[in-house]
Every structure is written in C-alpha cells, then in structure tokens.
Write an enzyme that holds these catalytic residues in place. Structure first.
Site, PDB file in Angstrom:
ATOM      1  N   ASP A 273       0.758  -1.292  -0.135  1.00 29.88           N
ATOM      2  CA  ASP A 273      -0.199   0.152   0.535  1.00 29.88           C
ATOM      3  C   ASP A 273       1.253   1.337   0.083  1.00 29.88           C
ATOM      4  O   ASP A 273       1.756   1.573   0.629  1.00 29.88           O
ATOM      5  CB  ASP A 273      -0.958  -0.089   1.331  1.00 29.88           C
TER       6      ASP A 273
ATOM      7  N   ARG B 222       0.436   7.862  -2.592  1.00 33.43           N
ATOM      8  CA  ARG B 222       0.830   9.081  -1.888  1.00 33.43           C
ATOM      9  C   ARG B 222       2.481   8.940  -2.060  1.00 33.43           C
ATOM     10  O   ARG B 222       2.652  10.467  -1.550  1.00 33.43           O
ATOM     11  CB  ARG B 222       0.529   8.766  -0.597  1.00 33.43           C
ATOM     12  N   TRP B 223       2.747   8.309  -2.372  1.00 31.67           N
ATOM     13  CA  TRP B 223       4.071   8.389  -3.216  1.00 31.67           C
ATOM     14  C   TRP B 223       4.219   8.747  -4.202  1.00 31.67           C
ATOM     15  O   TRP B 223       5.227  10.166  -3.861  1.00 31.67           O
ATOM     16  CB  TRP B 223       5.112   6.940  -3.209  1.00 31.67           C
TER      17      TRP B 223
ATOM     18  N   HIS C 193       2.607   3.503  -8.705  1.00 31.75           N
ATOM     19  CA  HIS C 193       1.811   2.197  -9.367  1.00 31.75           C
ATOM     20  C   HIS C 193       3.533   1.583  -9.805  1.00 31.75           C
ATOM     21  O   HIS C 193       3.867   0.309  -9.584  1.00 31.75           O
ATOM     22  CB  HIS C 193       0.895   1.759 -10.208  1.00 31.75           C
TER      23      HIS C 193
ATOM     24  N   SER D  15      -7.815  -5.012  -5.066  1.00 27.84           N
ATOM     25  CA  SER D  15      -8.303  -5.643  -4.349  1.00 27.84           C
ATOM     26  C   SER D  15      -9.936  -5.887  -5.051  1.00 27.84           C
ATOM     27  O   SER D  15     -10.154  -4.345  -5.657  1.00 27.84           O
ATOM     28  CB  SER D  15      -8.912  -5.192  -3.061  1.00 27.84           C
TER      29      SER D  15
ATOM     30  N   GLU E 121     -12.881  -4.146  -3.918  1.00 33.82           N
ATOM     31  CA  GLU E 121     -12.685  -2.886  -3.469  1.00 33.82           C
ATOM     32  C   GLU E 121     -12.223  -2.216  -4.107  1.00 33.82           C
ATOM     33  O   GLU E 121     -13.041  -0.664  -4.215  1.00 33.82           O
ATOM     34  CB  GLU E 121     -12.848  -2.306  -2.321  1.00 33.82           C
TER      35      GLU E 121
ATOM     36  N   LEU F   2      10.000 -21.218  -4.841  1.00 31.25           N
ATOM     37  CA  LEU F   2       9.117 -20.219  -3.672  1.00 31.25           C
ATOM     38  C   LEU F   2       7.671 -20.425  -4.479  1.00 31.25           C
ATOM     39  O   LEU F   2       7.706 -20.258  -6.351  1.00 31.25           O
ATOM     40  CB  LEU F   2       9.239 -19.049  -4.185  1.00 31.25           C
TER      41      LEU F   2
ATOM     42  N   ARG G 278       2.380  -4.960   5.960  1.00 36.74           N
ATOM     43  CA  ARG G 278       1.356  -3.702   5.133  1.00 36.74           C
ATOM     44  C   ARG G 278       2.367  -2.546   5.477  1.00 36.74           C
ATOM     45  O   ARG G 278       2.601  -1.923   6.369  1.00 36.74           O
ATOM     46  CB  ARG G 278       0.472  -3.483   6.141  1.00 36.74           C
TER      47      ARG G 278
ATOM     48  N   GLU H 203       1.781 -12.875  12.710  1.00 42.12           N
ATOM     49  CA  GLU H 203       1.640 -12.074  13.263  1.00 42.12           C
ATOM     50  C   GLU H 203       1.689 -10.342  12.357  1.00 42.12           C
ATOM     51  O   GLU H 203       1.989 -10.737  11.290  1.00 42.12           O
ATOM     52  CB  GLU H 203       3.322 -12.023  13.145  1.00 42.12           C
TER      53      GLU H 203
HETATM   54  C1  IPE Z   1      -5.217  -2.662   0.095  1.00 37.25           C
HETATM   55  O1  IPE Z   1      -5.133  -1.428  -0.671  1.00 37.25           O
HETATM   56  C2  IPE Z   1      -5.175  -3.277  -1.272  1.00 37.25           C
HETATM   57  C3  IPE Z   1      -4.284  -3.518  -2.033  1.00 37.25           C
HETATM   58  C4  IPE Z   1      -2.967  -3.360  -1.201  1.00 37.25           C
HETATM   59  C5  IPE Z   1      -4.415  -4.143  -3.240  1.00 37.25           C
HETATM   60  P1  IPE Z   1      -6.471  -0.427  -0.522  1.00 37.25           P
HETATM   61  O2  IPE Z   1      -5.742   0.759  -0.182  1.00 37.25           O
HETATM   62  O3  IPE Z   1      -7.490  -0.867  -0.703  1.00 37.25           O
HETATM   63  O4  IPE Z   1      -7.297  -0.219   1.531  1.00 37.25           O
HETATM   64  P2  IPE Z   1      -7.492   0.578   1.791  1.00 37.25           P
HETATM   65  O5  IPE Z   1      -9.026   1.092   1.242  1.00 37.25           O
HETATM   66  O6  IPE Z   1      -7.092   2.147   2.174  1.00 37.25           O
HETATM   67  O7  IPE Z   1      -8.482  -0.227   3.209  1.00 37.25           O
HETATM   68  C1  IPE Z   2      -1.459   0.111  -3.745  1.00 35.28           C
HETATM   69  O1  IPE Z   2      -1.161   1.486  -3.312  1.00 35.28           O
HETATM   70  C2  IPE Z   2      -1.745  -0.135  -4.851  1.00 35.28           C
HETATM   71  C3  IPE Z   2      -3.869  -0.697  -4.716  1.00 35.28           C
HETATM   72  C4  IPE Z   2      -4.255  -0.744  -4.080  1.00 35.28           C
HETATM   73  C5  IPE Z   2      -3.619  -1.377  -6.527  1.00 35.28           C
HETATM   74  P1  IPE Z   2      -3.296   2.502  -3.411  1.00 35.28           P
HETATM   75  O2  IPE Z   2      -2.835   3.244  -4.652  1.00 35.28           O
HETATM   76  O3  IPE Z   2      -3.691   2.601  -2.604  1.00 35.28           O
HETATM   77  O4  IPE Z   2      -1.692   4.185  -2.887  1.00 35.28           O
HETATM   78  P2  IPE Z   2      -2.363   4.776  -1.683  1.00 35.28           P
HETATM   79  O5  IPE Z   2      -3.158   4.332   0.079  1.00 35.28           O
HETATM   80  O6  IPE Z   2      -3.614   6.287  -2.179  1.00 35.28           O
HETATM   81  O7  IPE Z   2      -1.120   5.184  -0.860  1.00 35.28           O
HETATM   82 MG    MG Z   3      -4.064   2.336  -0.459  1.00 34.81          MG
END
Ligand code: IPE
Ligand code: IPE
Ligand code: MG
Length: 271
Positions: free
Chosen positions: A35, A39-40, A52, A80, A82, A146, A200, A219
């Site tokens: 995740d 933001r990066w 990405h 996900s 979502e 792996l 995470r 863990e």
């Molecule tokens: C979780 O990250 C899903 C993946 C890393 C693929 P999200 O960015 O979707 O999660 P929320 O919305 O912050 O919970």
């Molecule tokens: C995780 O990074 C990648 C996916 C969920 C596809 P995000 O896209 O969720 O990045 P943030 O959380 O918005 O920084």
């Molecule tokens: Mg995210």
C-alpha cells in the site's frame, strides 16, 4: 538460484541484517499488503500511476529475496475487489502494468524456479490480463521453488463466499464433514500454509479484506514505508522483528512452565 548470502558482500548493510536472521525460524509464508503507491506519487507531484509503476521494483526485490531465503510462499495483494471503486483510468493502467510485469518477469521466474499463482476472481478481469495470468501460471506450474501468489480482484469475504458455494455444491454430490479443513481446502489458498507474517506498508492499521480466514494467527508488521520505497532492508527488518515474537496460538507457546499447582488456589486471596 543463489542463496541470499551468496549475493551479499560483507560490506553491504544488508549483510549484517541477513546474518542476524535465524535460518531455522524463517516464516514459511509471508503475505504483504502493498500500500501507499498513490501517496508516494502525490509527495512527488506525480500522477498516481507513477506510484504504481514505481511499485514494480519492490515487487521484484521482494520476490527475489524471499526465493533466495528459501521461503515456501509469498502472497502479494495487488488489487482488491473494492479497488474497482477507483476511476476507470487508474484501473486500466493497473492492468497494463500487470501485463508488463508478468511479461518481463516470466524468464526470471522460470530461471529461479518460482511457481506463479493468481488468487481472486480472475474470471472478471479483462481478457488480455486473464490470458497473461493463465500463461504465467501454466509456464511456471512445474517449478518447485518459491510459490508466488498474486492476489488480484481478491477479497477475503468473496473468497469465503466462493468456498461456501463450493462446499454446498460438493455436499449435493456426497456426504461431507463440515469442519475447518472443509473450508480451508476450498479457499483459493488451499494447500498453502497460512501466512506466518503479514506485512502492510504505508502505516495503515487495517487488513482491508485480505486473507481474512488465513491470518487468524499471523504476526502483523506495519511499516510507515510506502510500497515504492520498500527495500530488501525493510523486508529483512520485518523478518527479524517476526523472529522476536512469541507465538502462542492460544496456548503457552514455548514459555517455561509456571507454577500451576492446585495448592496455589489456596494461597491466592479471594474476596
Ligand atoms: C489494499 O489497499 C489493497 C491493496 C493493497 C491491493 P487499499 O488502498 O485498497 O486499502 P484501503 O482502501 O486503504 O483500506
Ligand atoms: C496500493 O497503493 C496499490 C493498490 C491498491 C492497487 P494505493 O493506490 O492504495 O496507494 P495509496 O494508499 O492511495 O497511497
Ligand atoms: Mg491504498
């Protein structure tokens, strides 16, 4: 494939970290919620997709390091169920990046004996991504190193719904015992041990619908590092932290037995 120590020079900072890791107590399975890509990018005034794209290198490094350490399985959360809530442009770009990644990595996966697997509702993905995923699974199926599981269009609840459907379907044909094993063997991860360590990135203290059943006793390790910055050093630190944990699984673990004589009941004051 060379073991981690064979590629680390003693003057490299990761050498000391790798030396501190106990090879007999490695996690068999690491799962990662990758995740923080958005933001990066935002911090650099770049479009989210740049985040990405920058997230691909840490995937390579993590996969390679886990393989060199001799871990059994690595499960990476890439998309996900979502995540479809995001704008179409971002989602489309993620599919294109995924195809690029798979094409570029297949030779290395083959060379390094990595067995690739996709978990999630793969059937709902655009044809070109599904095709590439199926091709990668097929091409690496005989590998024995792996096990790399990429969670795509994955949801822990969706996975449980699919498992229950399969269970009902099977129960129509034969008598089955409904127990934990009956469910676990119908999850996408059937046959893979539960994750010992769940990492995470980006500091969020939540599981976001990832491996809900499987992480019952994993863990947890949360780092503020954003996924595109996640390095081999971060991974080794997470493993070292894991090795300091005392896993009890509801029991005593390997704690030294303490006094448990019933006579003790008499000396403990009651009200
Ligand atoms: C979780 O990250 C899903 C993946 C890393 C693929 P999200 O960015 O979707 O999660 P929320 O919305 O912050 O919970
Ligand atoms: C995780 O990074 C990648 C996916 C969920 C596809 P995000 O896209 O969720 O990045 P943030 O959380 O918005 O920084
Ligand atoms: Mg995210």
């Amino acid at each position: 494939m060379k073991a981690l120590f064979d590629v680390l020079a003693p003057e490299e900072p990761d050498f000391a970290l790798a030396s501190a890791i106990d090879p007999d107590r490695l996690p068999a399975h690491i799962a990662i919620i990758m995740d923080g890509n958005g933001r990066w990018a935002k911090r650099r005034n770049l479009p989210r997709v740049a985040g990405h794209k920058a997230g691909i290198d840490p995937v390579r490094i993590t996969v390679e390091t886990c393989a060199r350490l001799g871990l059994r399985a690595l499960t990476l959360y890439a998309f996900s169920v979502e995540n479809w809530k995001r704008p179409r442009g971002e989602v489309d770009m993620l599919w294109r990046l995924l195809r690029l990644y798979l094409r570029a990595e297949l030779p290395d996966m083959s060379r390094n004996d990595i067995r690739f697997n996709a978990i999630g509702r793969i059937e709902a993905l655009p044809d070109f991504v599904r095709g590439e995923l199926e091709e990668t699974v097929r091409a690496t199926a005989a590998n024995r190193g792996l096990e790399l599981n990429l969670a795509i269009n994955y949801g822990g609840r969706a996975e449980l719904v699919d498992a229950v459907k399969a269970l009902i379907e099977d129960s129509r044909r034969r008598d089955i015992v409904i127990d934990e094993e009956a469910i676990a063997s119908r999850l996408y991860t059937a046959g893979t041990p539960d994750p010992d360590l769940l990492i995470r990135t980006s500091g969020e203290m939540r599981v976001s619908n990832f491996l809900l059943w499987q992480i019952a006793y994993s863990e947890l390790y949360v780092t503020d590092t954003l996924w595109p910055d996640f390095s081999r050093t971060d991974l080794l630190r997470a493993i070292l932290d894991y090795q300091k944990r005392h896993r009890r699984f509801g029991g005593w673990g390997d704690a030294a037995p303490i006094e448990s004589d019933v006579a003790l009941l008499e000396v403990i004051p009651t009200r």
